[in-house]
Scaffold this active site. Structure first.
Site, mmCIF file in Angstrom:
data_model
loop_
_atom_site.group_PDB
_atom_site.id
_atom_site.type_symbol
_atom_site.label_atom_id
_atom_site.label_comp_id
_atom_site.label_asym_id
_atom_site.label_seq_id
_atom_site.Cartn_x
_atom_site.Cartn_y
_atom_site.Cartn_z
ATOM 1 N N ASN A 260 0.717 -0.930 0.031
ATOM 2 C CA ASN A 260 -0.184 -0.485 -0.072
ATOM 3 C C ASN A 260 1.084 1.470 0.230
ATOM 4 O O ASN A 260 2.173 1.217 0.795
ATOM 5 C CB ASN A 260 -0.654 0.240 1.260
ATOM 6 C CG ASN A 260 -0.630 0.374 2.244
ATOM 7 O OD1 ASN A 260 -0.356 1.980 2.425
ATOM 8 N ND2 ASN A 260 -0.579 -0.084 3.129
ATOM 9 N N LEU B 192 -0.634 4.254 0.644
ATOM 10 C CA LEU B 192 -1.650 5.523 1.256
ATOM 11 C C LEU B 192 -2.011 6.653 1.501
ATOM 12 O O LEU B 192 -2.578 8.172 1.011
ATOM 13 C CB LEU B 192 -3.237 5.042 2.459
ATOM 14 C CG LEU B 192 -3.736 3.318 1.762
ATOM 15 C CD1 LEU B 192 -4.539 2.725 2.701
ATOM 16 C CD2 LEU B 192 -4.820 3.761 0.644
ATOM 17 N N PHE C 148 -1.534 7.755 4.640
ATOM 18 C CA PHE C 148 -2.620 8.699 5.529
ATOM 19 C C PHE C 148 -3.839 9.670 5.448
ATOM 20 O O PHE C 148 -3.954 10.314 5.722
ATOM 21 C CB PHE C 148 -1.606 9.515 6.328
ATOM 22 C CG PHE C 148 -0.599 9.306 7.777
ATOM 23 C CD1 PHE C 148 -0.560 7.727 7.443
ATOM 24 C CD2 PHE C 148 0.020 10.207 8.203
ATOM 25 C CE1 PHE C 148 0.485 7.547 8.675
ATOM 26 C CE2 PHE C 148 1.068 9.481 9.242
ATOM 27 C CZ PHE C 148 1.317 8.489 9.410
ATOM 28 N N SER D 46 5.962 4.965 8.777
ATOM 29 C CA SER D 46 4.687 4.903 7.556
ATOM 30 C C SER D 46 5.558 5.471 6.714
ATOM 31 O O SER D 46 6.345 6.203 6.963
ATOM 32 C CB SER D 46 3.315 6.356 8.007
ATOM 33 O OG SER D 46 3.678 6.120 6.020
ATOM 34 N N ASN E 140 4.988 5.932 3.994
ATOM 35 C CA ASN E 140 4.014 6.940 2.769
ATOM 36 C C ASN E 140 4.310 8.145 2.585
ATOM 37 O O ASN E 140 3.555 8.812 1.632
ATOM 38 C CB ASN E 140 2.684 6.414 2.564
ATOM 39 C CG ASN E 140 3.121 4.512 2.184
ATOM 40 O OD1 ASN E 140 3.942 3.884 0.964
ATOM 41 N ND2 ASN E 140 2.669 3.729 2.438
ATOM 42 N N THR E 141 4.411 9.432 4.368
ATOM 43 C CA THR E 141 4.488 10.531 4.063
ATOM 44 C C THR E 141 5.745 10.457 3.812
ATOM 45 O O THR E 141 6.933 10.195 4.546
ATOM 46 C CB THR E 141 3.895 10.890 5.509
ATOM 47 O OG1 THR E 141 2.465 10.156 5.306
ATOM 48 C CG2 THR E 141 4.146 11.977 5.090
ATOM 49 N N LYS F 108 5.129 3.325 17.857
ATOM 50 C CA LYS F 108 5.160 2.699 17.034
ATOM 51 C C LYS F 108 6.120 2.889 15.736
ATOM 52 O O LYS F 108 6.105 3.988 14.784
ATOM 53 C CB LYS F 108 3.804 2.671 15.483
ATOM 54 C CG LYS F 108 3.191 1.468 14.702
ATOM 55 C CD LYS F 108 2.409 1.575 13.910
ATOM 56 C CE LYS F 108 2.351 -0.458 12.834
ATOM 57 N NZ LYS F 108 0.326 -0.373 12.778
ATOM 58 N N ASN G 90 5.827 -1.628 11.190
ATOM 59 C CA ASN G 90 5.295 -1.327 10.242
ATOM 60 C C ASN G 90 5.494 -2.171 8.990
ATOM 61 O O ASN G 90 6.059 -2.369 9.014
ATOM 62 C CB ASN G 90 5.109 0.394 10.424
ATOM 63 C CG ASN G 90 3.729 0.532 9.474
ATOM 64 O OD1 ASN G 90 2.996 0.029 9.000
ATOM 65 N ND2 ASN G 90 2.839 2.356 10.180
ATOM 66 N N THR G 91 4.922 -1.248 7.962
ATOM 67 C CA THR G 91 5.129 -2.084 6.789
ATOM 68 C C THR G 91 6.404 -1.380 6.896
ATOM 69 O O THR G 91 6.981 -1.176 6.673
ATOM 70 C CB THR G 91 4.654 -2.082 5.348
ATOM 71 O OG1 THR G 91 4.579 0.130 5.816
ATOM 72 C CG2 THR G 91 2.603 -2.043 6.134
#
Length: 345
Positions: free
Chosen positions: A108, A110, A112, A170, A172-173, A208, A237-238
């Protein structure tokens, strides 16, 4: 029992659309007549909170807190909503969720996507909450002061949540994972600790972390968490790493989760157990898809476990099966409780 029949239809849909339909269905059901799996041998206490069982829903599944009671109805002992940011944001461009069925994995990116913390908190407050509710907070992508964003999220969530999680892991940010290191992490944790104090209420603060860390980074995070009063670490996390994968979507950018993450997640759990000297509760996430795997994580040092991607492949009965399977394994091996088994491997 119906999930094997329904899965081909769900997998024929775009992954994000199928996810949305699942949340809608669980919200409509609301967990009526069902709740967390609860047996004396499964009950545990982490960071001063009592849990009916150690199987939790990871953040990212129900980002906006729309189906909290539905997820408790599936048997989870805890549900963590979010990640929620101070302002609503759309996230990254679609498509942004990719199934890897041959690998039993998800990628993913995404970013956030959520409706903002102010929209989600009334739903969290209204939920019956048969188990423990965690609220996971993050910073907006375009925030000029990310520490302030986290402090804002922690302060708002602290009034409602049983525990608050700071998500700095994350992938993705852009730049978010930089907050895991050095002075930036110390500043963030100090601000979050101050923000969670709402009158007499002071919910536990969880952190996390990412799996893509080296030994020096792990030691630095562990030291900061202990020094700044973090109550538990969620590991992890991922991952941006790519083990050998077979599915056609394997080259999509983003965070990888599911079965291929299991080995790395186990390693990071062991790393943080060593780095913290077992002085902090650890919550293990990543590639947990069976009672055997959940039990192995507990024996390796996890006080709680969380699920996400395995639900896509195993179906909504997974949490209940894992919790019941854990009870069987604890009894088999002579443990009186989950806590007695933590770190015994």
């Amino acid at each position: 029992m119906l999930f094997p029949l329904l899965r081909p239809a769900l997998f024929a849909l775009d992954a994000e659309r199928a996810h949305g339909l699942t949340i809608t269905a669980l919200a409509a059901w609301g967990g009526r007549g069902r709740g967390p799996v609860d047996a004396p041998i499964l009950r545990s206490s982490v960071a001063g909170l009592d849990f009916a069982n150690p199987v939790g829903l990871a953040a990212g599944v129900d980002k906006d807190g729309r189906a909290i009671d539905g997820f408790f109805g599936l048997g989870f002992g805890s549900v963590e909503i979010g990640t929620l940011t101070p302002l609503a944001q759309p996230g990254n461009a679609k498509p942004r969720i990719f199934r890897l069925p041959q690998d039993r994995a998800i990628i993913n990116r995404l970013g956030f996507n959520n409706g903002g913390i102010d929209a989600a908190l009334p739903r969290a407050a209204a939920a019956a909450r048969a188990g423990r509710l965690g609220i996971n907070v993050g910073a907006n992508k375009d925030a000029s002061d990310r520490v302030r964003d986290y402090a804002t999220g922690v302060e708002k969530a602290a009034a409602i949540a049983d525990y608050v999680t700071i998500n700095i892991s994350s992938p993705n940010t852009p730049g978010l994972r930089d907050l895991q290191h050095g002075a930036a992490l110390t500043e963030l944790l100090a601000a979050a600790d101050a923000a969670r104090r709402i009158g007499d209420k002071r919910p536990p603060l969880f952190l996390k972390v990412a799996p893509d860390l080296n030994a020096r980074e792990i030691d630095g995070i562990a030291r900061a968490a202990l020094d700044q009063g973090v109550d538990a670490l969620i590991v992890s996390n991922t991952t941006l790493s790519r083990p050998s994968l077979r599915s056609s979507n394997a080259k999509e950018p983003g965070g990888l989760s599911g079965a291929p993450l299991a080995a790395l997640a186990r390693t990071r759990l062991a790393n943080f157990r060593t780095a913290t000297g077992a002085a902090l509760p650890l919550i293990s996430v990543g590639g947990i898809d069976s009672a055997d795997e959940a039990y192995a994580r507990i024996r390796a040092g996890a006080s709680l476990v969380q699920l996400y991607s395995a639900l896509v492949f195993e179906g909504p009965g997974l949490a209940r099966r894992i919790a019941q399977g854990l009870a069987e394994r604890l009894k088999r091996d002579g443990f009186a409780s989950v806590g007695d088994a933590v770190g015994t491997a």
